[in-house]
Design a protein around this motif. Structure first.
Motif, mmCIF file in Angstrom:
data_model
loop_
_atom_site.group_PDB
_atom_site.id
_atom_site.type_symbol
_atom_site.label_atom_id
_atom_site.label_comp_id
_atom_site.label_asym_id
_atom_site.label_seq_id
_atom_site.Cartn_x
_atom_site.Cartn_y
_atom_site.Cartn_z
ATOM 1 N N ASP B 63 0.821 -1.207 0.000
ATOM 2 C CA ASP B 63 0.000 0.000 0.000
ATOM 3 C C ASP B 63 0.862 1.269 0.000
ATOM 4 O O ASP B 63 0.413 2.336 0.413
ATOM 5 C CB ASP B 63 -1.022 0.008 1.158
ATOM 6 N N THR B 64 2.097 1.138 -0.484
ATOM 7 C CA THR B 64 3.002 2.291 -0.464
ATOM 8 C C THR B 64 3.524 2.698 -1.844
ATOM 9 O O THR B 64 3.721 3.888 -2.095
ATOM 10 C CB THR B 64 4.223 1.995 0.438
ATOM 11 N N ASP B 65 3.767 1.748 -2.743
ATOM 12 C CA ASP B 65 4.292 2.100 -4.068
ATOM 13 C C ASP B 65 3.174 2.624 -4.965
ATOM 14 O O ASP B 65 2.210 1.901 -5.241
ATOM 15 C CB ASP B 65 4.956 0.890 -4.740
ATOM 16 N N ARG B 66 3.337 3.852 -5.436
ATOM 17 C CA ARG B 66 2.279 4.458 -6.250
ATOM 18 C C ARG B 66 2.171 3.781 -7.625
ATOM 19 O O ARG B 66 1.088 3.618 -8.150
ATOM 20 C CB ARG B 66 2.571 5.946 -6.414
ATOM 21 N N PHE B 67 3.318 3.437 -8.208
ATOM 22 C CA PHE B 67 3.311 2.784 -9.520
ATOM 23 C C PHE B 67 4.047 1.453 -9.463
ATOM 24 O O PHE B 67 5.076 1.333 -8.796
ATOM 25 C CB PHE B 67 3.964 3.680 -10.584
ATOM 26 N N ILE B 68 3.498 0.465 -10.119
ATOM 27 C CA ILE B 68 4.146 -0.847 -10.223
ATOM 28 C C ILE B 68 4.265 -1.178 -11.698
ATOM 29 O O ILE B 68 3.262 -1.179 -12.432
ATOM 30 C CB ILE B 68 3.335 -1.922 -9.457
ATOM 31 N N GLU B 69 5.498 -1.411 -12.133
ATOM 32 C CA GLU B 69 5.756 -1.592 -13.558
ATOM 33 C C GLU B 69 5.017 -2.805 -14.128
ATOM 34 O O GLU B 69 4.951 -3.854 -13.482
ATOM 35 C CB GLU B 69 7.265 -1.749 -13.788
ATOM 36 N N ILE B 70 4.460 -2.643 -15.294
ATOM 37 C CA ILE B 70 3.798 -3.764 -15.980
ATOM 38 C C ILE B 70 4.871 -4.524 -16.765
ATOM 39 O O ILE B 70 5.523 -3.951 -17.634
ATOM 40 C CB ILE B 70 2.718 -3.268 -16.967
ATOM 41 N N PRO B 71 5.061 -5.814 -16.445
ATOM 42 C CA PRO B 71 6.082 -6.577 -17.177
ATOM 43 C C PRO B 71 5.827 -6.555 -18.691
ATOM 44 O O PRO B 71 4.674 -6.548 -19.130
ATOM 45 C CB PRO B 71 5.926 -7.996 -16.616
ATOM 46 N N GLU B 72 6.912 -6.544 -19.460
ATOM 47 C CA GLU B 72 6.807 -6.439 -20.918
ATOM 48 C C GLU B 72 5.943 -7.559 -21.510
ATOM 49 O O GLU B 72 5.192 -7.346 -22.457
ATOM 50 C CB GLU B 72 8.208 -6.439 -21.549
ATOM 51 N N GLU B 73 5.996 -8.770 -20.932
ATOM 52 C CA GLU B 73 5.196 -9.879 -21.462
ATOM 53 C C GLU B 73 3.693 -9.569 -21.355
ATOM 54 O O GLU B 73 2.909 -9.972 -22.213
ATOM 55 C CB GLU B 73 5.500 -11.181 -20.703
ATOM 56 N N ILE B 74 3.321 -8.889 -20.276
ATOM 57 C CA ILE B 74 1.905 -8.531 -20.116
ATOM 58 C C ILE B 74 1.552 -7.386 -21.065
ATOM 59 O O ILE B 74 0.493 -7.380 -21.698
ATOM 60 C CB ILE B 74 1.611 -8.137 -18.646
ATOM 61 N N ARG B 75 2.473 -6.441 -21.213
ATOM 62 C CA ARG B 75 2.234 -5.333 -22.146
ATOM 63 C C ARG B 75 2.080 -5.845 -23.584
ATOM 64 O O ARG B 75 1.271 -5.323 -24.356
ATOM 65 C CB ARG B 75 3.378 -4.319 -22.065
ATOM 66 N N ALA B 76 2.842 -6.890 -23.917
ATOM 67 C CA ALA B 76 2.727 -7.465 -25.263
ATOM 68 C C ALA B 76 1.318 -8.019 -25.484
ATOM 69 O O ALA B 76 0.720 -7.850 -26.549
ATOM 70 C CB ALA B 76 3.769 -8.567 -25.462
ATOM 71 N N PHE B 77 0.783 -8.668 -24.462
ATOM 72 C CA PHE B 77 -0.584 -9.195 -24.574
ATOM 73 C C PHE B 77 -1.590 -8.039 -24.617
ATOM 74 O O PHE B 77 -2.526 -8.044 -25.418
ATOM 75 C CB PHE B 77 -0.883 -10.126 -23.395
ATOM 76 N N TYR B 78 -1.400 -7.049 -23.742
ATOM 77 C CA TYR B 78 -2.292 -5.879 -23.743
ATOM 78 C C TYR B 78 -2.380 -5.269 -25.141
ATOM 79 O O TYR B 78 -3.427 -4.812 -25.578
ATOM 80 C CB TYR B 78 -1.797 -4.811 -22.754
ATOM 81 N N ARG B 79 -1.225 -5.248 -25.848
ATOM 82 C CA ARG B 79 -1.225 -4.594 -27.154
ATOM 83 C C ARG B 79 -2.114 -5.302 -28.176
ATOM 84 O O ARG B 79 -2.453 -4.722 -29.196
ATOM 85 C CB ARG B 79 0.220 -4.494 -27.693
#
Lengths: 454, 454
Positions: B63-79
């Protein structure tokens, strides 16, 4: 998985085509004209206008204007779901281990779930503009009826859909989508038409046929003031409207610097294949480029690969004009084993003529291999394809596998016409290993061809 | 109908978010922690990691990190299906005659048909990365199971879906979509788990419940090496993944120079509403902007509007941790009359806390008015909405009508979470005038609340 090229080769709304492309204008040898079955003379605008809206009848007969402007009202509707994405199938390429680049034009991202909407909205528009109360049509598998219901709901005109009774009963969800968009869905044969009553009297308990539904829809339109009949495939006007698919594909490939090598589409009556390939065919006809075109049809209804190029009735009921086309005979009905669409006995007269000129290749595929390809595609690309679209997928995958063997980097483009949400009964048969393949015998095809008009 | 602004406020693939947004980081008063039901102490990472993948357990507790990076493998699917369009509802505005500008973020243009895929692909990715053989889950209406099946098919891990038996039987098409993507769909209660066998022994012939399916899915995961349990809503990790909806909406509005006045979402467990509003809520919490937020829930399952803010079990089977949330009691089951999803007894602890702080408004709506709005929306905008999404449509239309009366030009944004292709049985009930409304009595809610843990 990384590349300079995005997953979706998108156009902006400003790049949406302003005009439809009429491939007949570039054909030196034109498709043969529609004939009046009684006189065997070409049908006139006046005759056609009794059944179709006048503007659509004009489009049907127009084989000279290369471009026909898309009215702004239709463009406004197109902008709600178009430009449709041209997708680079990175994941499928990876799954197949092919050096080929595969692209598909995805027409399933609208609620009707298929490319049929492109022509439905045009036909509904011209009916509304002509002051018609409504339109009538028939539907078998239901994609066309769904698209037309949406289009008529948008322009606030009546939409009477004669739905083949067995489909009406087996696909209640398709029916409900149409009703939700305000359509009046009538199981065919019905008691509302002379044609329907006659059939019910002769064959009590019949579950109907597409031929009978066409007869009912045509009668229902011509016998009531304020109604016109509309059709979702086969006609040249439909291929004209569907050229928006090919024009966008052409523009997107150009924008991203890709030259297609082979363009593949499924073919029933020809609405999708004709729409997808016609702008590219225009380049070929004008001597500007070379492409391979492949039409893919079901082995159970193989009009191009096993039919005859001849004048035939467009409908089983023999009330419509004669069209010169590759046909299995208007009495040909695919075996009950056949689950998908693409069950029309003939083929668009434009595509038939181009095929006869040797400009298009054709393949027929068995439905079990089609569903196998559909499943592999779904798992790789995350889209559940319609059985119809999956015919094109099967051949695109075959072409990509050939590239794997030869090491060639080819650009393969195919049309993904729609989604399979309403075809899960067929998927279930495949998933359960219960799907079989029926291939008509030569004798069976010869029998239905024996009945061709002379 | 013409405007400078396009129909679809699209982002490019390059504008896809790189990180998920964690609204808890901006909350001065954090959501209450999950408690171990035995010790009533906050659950530890170690405890959570026995059920969830470790990365997901970390996200659950972060509950402290404002942003959590989206792994590239997930971004590839999102695309493959994102950025999702933010659509300007020109046609709906015209149909309502409102001066308001209406925008909807459409999450239905992927084969799973809903926003659930955004978290499913993340959870499947972390399971595959951790070397798990597979995941287990439960599904009721089926959106989550479908999305998870697609995601697991993509990463080639097993997917066991415990599907509530009555749904398994009534929604065979949903089941087949999951099977087509390679999932193993088990009707619950089943003989494959201790929990299932016990229930079947006590209640032979039962058609199951979501609570029982959760118990079976959790048992199936923790009792087999190589498996983890995953969940499609309620959890903070799910809201984190779903923040991609809100981040894209925020970016698109900024790109086109639009300031939202009110943001509306349907709320069951809170995955969509939380994902949509959290980046905007962050602006509010940081004092950068003001927005009205409206959660819309069914009158038949009104956790925010008629529930209590207290610690309760996340599941009917009482095997999961305790969460502090607005709840109707974990034994609350919506009346059989209720057709859509949004049937969870509680609400995301993040949204519950924000609601308790007075930062979110809540409305409950009856299903007949929801389906009426769905039908009007479908006819105007050409998208057949899921019943869940239509809760938001109903309130967005109400807000737009208020603008028509007051003459105010407001920017109304709502989440259109998915399509209704698999909900046609419910549409049919509505189309046939057979749909009714059930609103639980105060006594009924008091009874299920009497069972809260102390």
């Amino acid at each position: 998985m990384k590349s300079e090229m995005p997953y979706k080769l998108m156009l902006t709304e400003n790049e949406l085509p302003n005009s439809w492309y009429n491939v007949r204008a570039d054909m030196a040898k034109k498709p043969a004209p529609l004939l009046d079955p009684a006189t065997k003379k070409p049908v006139t605008l006046e005759q056609l206008s009794q059944v179709f809206c006048t503007e659509l009848a004009k489009q049907e007969l127009n084989d000279t204007d290369r471009f026909i402007e898309i009215p702004e009202e239709i463009r406004a509707f197109y902008r709600m779901y178009r430009p449709a994405p041209l997708v680079r199938a990175y994941c499928l390429e990876k799954a197949l281990g092919t050096p080929a680049h595969i692209f598909y034009k995805f027409e399933g991202n609208n609620t009707s779930g298929s490319h049929k909407l492109n022509s439905a909205i045009a036909q509904a528009y011209y009916a509304a503009k002509q002051g018609q109360k409504g339109v009538t049509t028939e539907t078998g598998a239901g994609q066309w009826g769904t698209a037309l219901s949406m289009a008529c709901g948008y322009f606030h005109i009546d939409c009477d859909v004669f739905m083949v009774k067995c489909s009406y009963e087996q696909k209640p969800f398709r029916r409900e989508v149409m009703r939700t968009f305000g359509a009046n869905v009538i199981p065919s044969p019905s008691m509302t038409t002379h044609a329907g009553r006659e059939i019910l009297e002769r064959f009590p308990g019949t579950t109907g046929s597409l031929g009978c539904a066409i007869s009912e829809a045509v009668e229902s339109a011509v016998s009531r003031p304020g109604y016109r009949y509309v059709l979702g495939s086969v006609l040249s006007q439909v291929l004209l409207h569907q050229s928006v698919i090919g024009l966008e594909t052409q523009a997107a490939l150009k924008k991203y610097g890709v030259k297609a090598d082979v363009i593949i589409g499924c073919a029933g009556g020809g609405s999708n294949l004709g729409g997808l390939i016609s702008p590219f065919m225009g380049e070929v006809l004008r001597g500007e480029a070379e492409y391979r075109f492949i039409a893919v049809e079901p082995a159970s209804c193989p009009s191009l690969t096993r039919g005859t190029y001849a004048y035939d009735f467009c409908d089983t009921g023999k009330v419509c004009p004669l069209a010169k086309m590759y046909t299995l005979g208007c009495g040909f009905i695919p075996n009950a084993d056949h689950v998908g669409g693409l069950r029309y006995h003939g083929m668009s007269s434009i595509l038939s003529e181009l095929y006869d000129q040797g400009r298009i290749e054709a393949r027929s595929v068995r439905q079990t291999e089609v569903f196998q390809a559909a499943k592999e595609f779904a798992q790789a690309e995350g889209i559940l394809p319609a059985p119809e679209s999956s015919h094109a997928i099967k051949i695109a995958m075959d072409e990509a596998r050939r590239c794997r063997e030869s090491g060639e980097v080819r650009n393969i483009v195919f049309g993904l016409t729609g989604t399979g949400y309403f075809d899960m009964m067929a998927y279930q048969r495949f998933n359960d290993g219960l799907m079989t393949d029926y291939i008509p015998s030569d004798a069976e095809i010869a029998r239905s061809l024996a009945d061709l008009p002379r």
